[in-house]
Design a protein around this motif. Sequence first.
Motif, PDB file in Angstrom:
ATOM      1  N   ALA A   1       0.845  -1.202   0.000  1.00  0.00           N
ATOM      2  CA  ALA A   1       0.000   0.000   0.000  1.00  0.00           C
ATOM      3  C   ALA A   1       0.876   1.246   0.000  1.00  0.00           C
ATOM      4  CB  ALA A   1      -0.921  -0.017   1.213  1.00  0.00           C
ATOM      5  N   GLN A   2       2.071   1.125   0.577  1.00  0.00           N
ATOM      6  CA  GLN A   2       2.989   2.278   0.666  1.00  0.00           C
ATOM      7  C   GLN A   2       3.961   2.306  -0.502  1.00  0.00           C
ATOM      8  OE1 GLN A   2       4.783   2.685   4.596  1.00  0.00           O
ATOM      9  NE2 GLN A   2       3.106   1.514   5.453  1.00  0.00           N
ATOM     10  N   SER A   3       3.612   1.637  -1.597  1.00  0.00           N
ATOM     11  CA  SER A   3       4.575   1.479  -2.697  1.00  0.00           C
ATOM     12  C   SER A   3       4.374   2.444  -3.848  1.00  0.00           C
ATOM     13  CB  SER A   3       4.491   0.048  -3.246  1.00  0.00           C
ATOM     14  OG  SER A   3       5.064  -0.837  -2.327  1.00  0.00           O
ATOM     15  N   GLY A   4       3.446   3.390  -3.729  1.00  0.00           N
ATOM     16  CA  GLY A   4       3.249   4.368  -4.802  1.00  0.00           C
ATOM     17  C   GLY A   4       2.653   3.777  -6.066  1.00  0.00           C
ATOM     18  N   LEU A   5       2.044   2.603  -5.941  1.00  0.00           N
ATOM     19  CA  LEU A   5       1.504   1.910  -7.114  1.00  0.00           C
ATOM     20  C   LEU A   5       0.264   2.616  -7.670  1.00  0.00           C
ATOM     21  CD1 LEU A   5       1.689  -1.622  -5.487  1.00  0.00           C
ATOM     22  CD2 LEU A   5       2.899  -0.994  -7.598  1.00  0.00           C
ATOM     23  N   GLY A   6       0.042   2.424  -8.978  1.00  0.00           N
ATOM     24  CA  GLY A   6      -1.213   2.876  -9.567  1.00  0.00           C
ATOM     25  C   GLY A   6      -2.369   2.020  -9.058  1.00  0.00           C
ATOM     26  N   GLY A   7      -2.092   0.762  -8.827  1.00  0.00           N
ATOM     27  CA  GLY A   7      -3.132  -0.144  -8.331  1.00  0.00           C
ATOM     28  C   GLY A   7      -2.521  -1.453  -7.881  1.00  0.00           C
ATOM     29  N   ALA A   8      -3.328  -2.246  -7.186  1.00  0.00           N
ATOM     30  CA  ALA A   8      -2.846  -3.542  -6.702  1.00  0.00           C
ATOM     31  C   ALA A   8      -4.009  -4.524  -6.722  1.00  0.00           C
ATOM     32  CB  ALA A   8      -2.305  -3.407  -5.281  1.00  0.00           C
TER      33      ALA A   8
ATOM     34  N   LYS B   1      -6.497   2.325   0.523  1.00  0.00           N
ATOM     35  CA  LYS B   1      -7.158   3.622   0.300  1.00  0.00           C
ATOM     36  C   LYS B   1      -6.451   4.736   1.054  1.00  0.00           C
ATOM     37  CE  LYS B   1      -9.403   2.869  -2.561  1.00  0.00           C
ATOM     38  NZ  LYS B   1      -9.570   3.486  -3.767  1.00  0.00           N
ATOM     39  N   LYS B   2      -5.900   4.389   2.229  1.00  0.00           N
ATOM     40  CA  LYS B   2      -5.183   5.388   3.029  1.00  0.00           C
ATOM     41  C   LYS B   2      -4.049   6.003   2.207  1.00  0.00           C
ATOM     42  CE  LYS B   2      -2.710   5.759   7.341  1.00  0.00           C
ATOM     43  NZ  LYS B   2      -1.819   5.010   8.180  1.00  0.00           N
ATOM     44  N   TYR B   3      -3.478   5.183   1.318  1.00  0.00           N
ATOM     45  CA  TYR B   3      -2.355   5.654   0.488  1.00  0.00           C
ATOM     46  C   TYR B   3      -2.804   5.963  -0.942  1.00  0.00           C
ATOM     47  CZ  TYR B   3       0.768   4.664   4.288  1.00  0.00           C
ATOM     48  OH  TYR B   3       1.399   4.695   5.506  1.00  0.00           O
ATOM     49  N   ASN B   4      -4.122   6.045  -1.131  1.00  0.00           N
ATOM     50  CA  ASN B   4      -4.635   6.452  -2.430  1.00  0.00           C
ATOM     51  C   ASN B   4      -4.209   5.497  -3.562  1.00  0.00           C
ATOM     52  OD1 ASN B   4      -6.155   8.112  -3.921  1.00  0.00           O
ATOM     53  ND2 ASN B   4      -4.541   9.667  -4.241  1.00  0.00           N
ATOM     54  N   VAL B   5      -4.157   4.219  -3.238  1.00  0.00           N
ATOM     55  CA  VAL B   5      -3.819   3.200  -4.248  1.00  0.00           C
ATOM     56  C   VAL B   5      -5.100   2.427  -4.575  1.00  0.00           C
ATOM     57  CG1 VAL B   5      -2.512   1.070  -4.684  1.00  0.00           C
ATOM     58  CG2 VAL B   5      -1.434   2.967  -3.445  1.00  0.00           C
ATOM     59  N   ASN B   6      -5.413   2.319  -5.867  1.00  0.00           N
ATOM     60  CA  ASN B   6      -6.598   1.552  -6.258  1.00  0.00           C
ATOM     61  C   ASN B   6      -6.378   0.086  -5.921  1.00  0.00           C
ATOM     62  OD1 ASN B   6      -7.872   3.799  -7.494  1.00  0.00           O
ATOM     63  ND2 ASN B   6      -6.460   3.566  -9.222  1.00  0.00           N
ATOM     64  N   ILE B   7      -7.402  -0.490  -5.322  1.00  0.00           N
ATOM     65  CA  ILE B   7      -7.240  -1.875  -4.878  1.00  0.00           C
ATOM     66  C   ILE B   7      -8.332  -2.770  -5.481  1.00  0.00           C
ATOM     67  CG2 ILE B   7      -8.305  -1.194  -2.659  1.00  0.00           C
ATOM     68  CD1 ILE B   7      -5.872  -4.154  -3.172  1.00  0.00           C
ATOM     69  N   GLY B   8      -7.861  -3.868  -6.061  1.00  0.00           N
ATOM     70  CA  GLY B   8      -8.779  -4.843  -6.645  1.00  0.00           C
ATOM     71  C   GLY B   8      -8.597  -6.190  -5.980  1.00  0.00           C
TER      72      GLY B   8
END
Length: 377
Positions: free
Chosen positions: A48-55, A92-99
Amino acid sequence: MSGVPLFNSIDIKSISFKNRVIMSPMCQYSAENGHLTNWHKQHYSRFAQSGLGGAFMEATAVSPEGRITHGCTGIWDDKFIPDLSEIVKIFKKYNVNIGIQIGHAGRKASCDRPIDGAKPLTSQSIEKPWEIIAPSSIPMSLDSPEPREATQDDIHKIINDFTLAAERANKAGFDMIEIHGAHGYLLHTFLSPISNKRTDNYGGNFENRVRIIKEVINSINQVWPKNKPFFYRISSIDGLDAGTTWNEILELVNILKSLGVDVIDCSSGGLSGTSAISKAKITPGFQVNYAKNIREHCNISTMAVGAIIGYEQANNIIGHNCADFVALGRELMSNTQWVYHAAKHFKLNNSKDFIDPKYAFYLRRRDEQLDLEHMPK
Ligand SMILES: Cc1cc2nc3c(=O)[nH]c(=O)nc-3n(C[C@H](O)[C@H](O)[C@H](O)COP(=O)(O)O)c2cc1C
């Protein structure tokens, strides 16, 4: 626009991705009776803290019998929703889209965890085996048990299980969903003529072999919000003689597109053998051409995956229009700050936006203080 294709944002339906790097689904085999454990919380927190566009969260079973191992996560009951929504909150805390990837292991179910050998469970195993089902009673390998051929009632239950799973994924707050249609698991075995020898309307010609996939998606469409991205992972080739043809794969993708699937996640193989990933030798980006060809032929967004390791390599995949996303698995395990390092590599002014603000503060301060010209050799 950053001028670096890998960092150009992209919108899929209502979701905006700040860059093109996605964490590939990776089973942790650390669940207990389908429930997440502390391992999952700390594991997913790192990404989540990886700056990803999504996971994508790992392949999560739509039914208990659809698990690969006793350690697989489950989404076959509402009781799983609270823990799954905790994972959503972490991202979501890190603003990363999660699927979440949802799937049914079919004839690859009831195995030991890969770390314990990935062998089919037997009555001698410490953990109990369970009955496995598949389109036909063809085992995945010579030393595997024969699966029971799914009846039409089983097929209706499977479609219903996928649908309820998708509904729960939405309730848990996931931004996107991926159907696992690859790697020799249930939906892939229906598609491939190697594993599907049925004589009813779910086997035989391509139209019949693809039927369950169409029915699963049509049914999920009744519950999955129209504005949330829908990914489908395929095995672009079976890797075995007499498997699904390339033309059939393109036809499948056109069908998926017509049913509203947004992104094709282009993996390959897995129809035989037990483990999550094949032991065959691979080269960097060995599956990228599938994503490129499918994108060109079917005019649909694709995700490339498989030994995507280098920053330039990943950027070229996007920049040369081979795919819209790159999915990283093991490289992210080895370097959870891959996106930050990629941003630094491309000298982006906002590279520290891809790392936790607390870390960014101290790294920025060090950058201001440090005279690298005096680095000892
Ligand atoms: C530990 C592990 C677990 C995996 N679990 C899944 C999974 O749940 N679903 C899936 O589609 N692929 C799974 N895979 C495959 C990865 O998503 C990915 O396609 C593969 O590892 C190739 O990408 P990489 O070279 O970047 O690791 C798994 C791979 C690993 C290493």
